[in-house]
Design a protein around this motif. Structure first.
Motif, PDB file in Angstrom:
ATOM      1  N   ASN A   6     -18.389   6.387  24.905  1.00 16.76           N
ATOM      2  CA  ASN A   6     -19.392   5.655  24.124  1.00 16.76           C
ATOM      3  C   ASN A   6     -18.851   5.581  22.703  1.00 16.76           C
ATOM      4  N   ASP A  34     -17.768  15.358  27.905  1.00 18.42           N
ATOM      5  CA  ASP A  34     -19.130  14.823  27.999  1.00 18.42           C
ATOM      6  C   ASP A  34     -19.107  13.699  29.039  1.00 18.42           C
ATOM      7  N   VAL A  36     -21.822  12.175  30.359  1.00 15.84           N
ATOM      8  CA  VAL A  36     -23.231  11.777  30.457  1.00 15.84           C
ATOM      9  C   VAL A  36     -23.401  10.380  31.091  1.00 15.84           C
ATOM     10  N   TYR A  37     -22.327   9.558  31.079  1.00 18.90           N
ATOM     11  CA  TYR A  37     -22.399   8.224  31.726  1.00 18.90           C
ATOM     12  C   TYR A  37     -21.692   8.214  33.092  1.00 18.90           C
ATOM     13  N   SER A  70     -30.260  11.802  31.056  1.00 15.51           N
ATOM     14  CA  SER A  70     -30.717  10.850  30.033  1.00 15.51           C
ATOM     15  C   SER A  70     -30.245   9.428  30.278  1.00 15.51           C
ATOM     16  N   LYS A  71     -28.968   9.274  30.643  1.00 16.62           N
ATOM     17  CA  LYS A  71     -28.400   7.925  30.775  1.00 16.62           C
ATOM     18  C   LYS A  71     -28.424   7.481  32.235  1.00 16.62           C
ATOM     19  N   ARG A  79     -35.273  15.519  28.442  1.00 16.86           N
ATOM     20  CA  ARG A  79     -34.343  16.439  27.772  1.00 16.86           C
ATOM     21  C   ARG A  79     -33.640  17.369  28.748  1.00 16.86           C
TER      22      ARG A  79
END
Ligand SMILES: Cc1ncc(COP(=O)(O)O)c(C=O)c1O
Length: 249
Positions: A6, A34, A36-37, A70-71, A79
């Motif tokens: 990102n 990370d 997260v995606y 989250s994503k 959270r």
């Protein structure tokens, strides 16, 4: 390391990941990866691999992997996040933080139920989510092409990294901010490159994970700002017909 990245949407190949991890090992560096995606890779050809799928981490004690709902599940409000580490000191330190910052038992229970349902995630949720992300991405990239705007996009994440340098005659961050402001005045919120420490003025991150009618309205406003027309009308009526499905954020 953010993988997928990102704001670029870049994906690191297993070879690149290994090179970074070997470099970190040589210099005794901890690596936070990370991911997260991780589940928001909507282009099959993008070839995403989690760092945890590598055969043997070069320095498992200094490699830590984060993920959250989250994503990939559009649940930033809950959270909920995870940390994978083989380092006991790191795990103990994070666990002690969780004493005062943990999630409620209800959220933990719901997340466990959700993540346990692999069949639904793999065969219902992810295919549908990827199809919607791809449709939104195809629409926005088509609009950008029609406007003659260069962009980077890699088939992962929720954003396109857009090159608006030709709209900054003096190539300054001041102009970048003014352009950002003009978008905002016309009710389009983009993120400017400076917010991501981009060295060159003129790059913007455009998020496309939204419903079709809002993307259409947003792209109309982008077009009008770039064509230096005055205020864009608020009326989204002309975009309603574009709504083909329930695209999510
Ligand atoms: C790469 C990356 N990691 C982590 C986060 C944080 O996500 P959250 O705190 O909502 O779980 C974000 C949010 O934008 C992100 O882009």
């Amino acid at each position: 390391l953010i993988n997928p990245q990102n704001p670029l949407g870049d994906i690191y190949s297993p070879g690149e990941l290994r090179d970074y991890l070997e470099f970190a090992k040589r210099h005794k560096l901890h690596v936070m990866v990370d991911e997260v995606y991780m589940l928001s890779v909507f282009e099959k050809s993008a070839g995403y691999h989690s760092v945890l799928s590598l055969e043997g981490l070069p320095d498992p004690q200094r490699t830590h992997v984060m993920w959250a709902t989250s994503k990939d599940f559009g649940m930033s409000g809950l959270r909920f996040g995870t940390l994978y580490t083989e380092n006991r000191d790191v795990a103990t330190a994070v666990a002690s933080l969780c004493r005062y910052h943990s999630l409620s038992g209800l959220v933990q229970y719901q997340m466990a139920q959700l993540l346990r349902d692999r069949d639904w995630i793999n065969h219902v949720y992810l295919p549908e989510n990827h199809a919607r992300l791809k449709a939104a991405h195809t629409y926005v990239s088509g609009e950008l092409r029609a406007l003659g705007i260069p962009f980077l996009s890699r088939g992962a994440g929720f954003f396109i990294w857009v090159d608006l340098r030709k709209y900054l005659p003096e190539a300054t961050f001041k102009e970048e901010m003014l352009l950002w402001r003009r978008f905002l005045d016309n009710k389009v919120l983009l993120s400017c490159g400076k917010a991501f420490q981009c060295k060159e003025p003129g790059w913007f991150r455009l998020v496309f994970s939204d419903k079709a009618h809002r993307l259409c309205l947003g792209m109309q406003r982008v077009r009008q700002v770039l064509e230096a027309k005055s205020q864009v009308p608020d009326d989204p009526a002309s975009c309603q017909s574009q709504e083909s499905g329930n695209q999510r954020r």
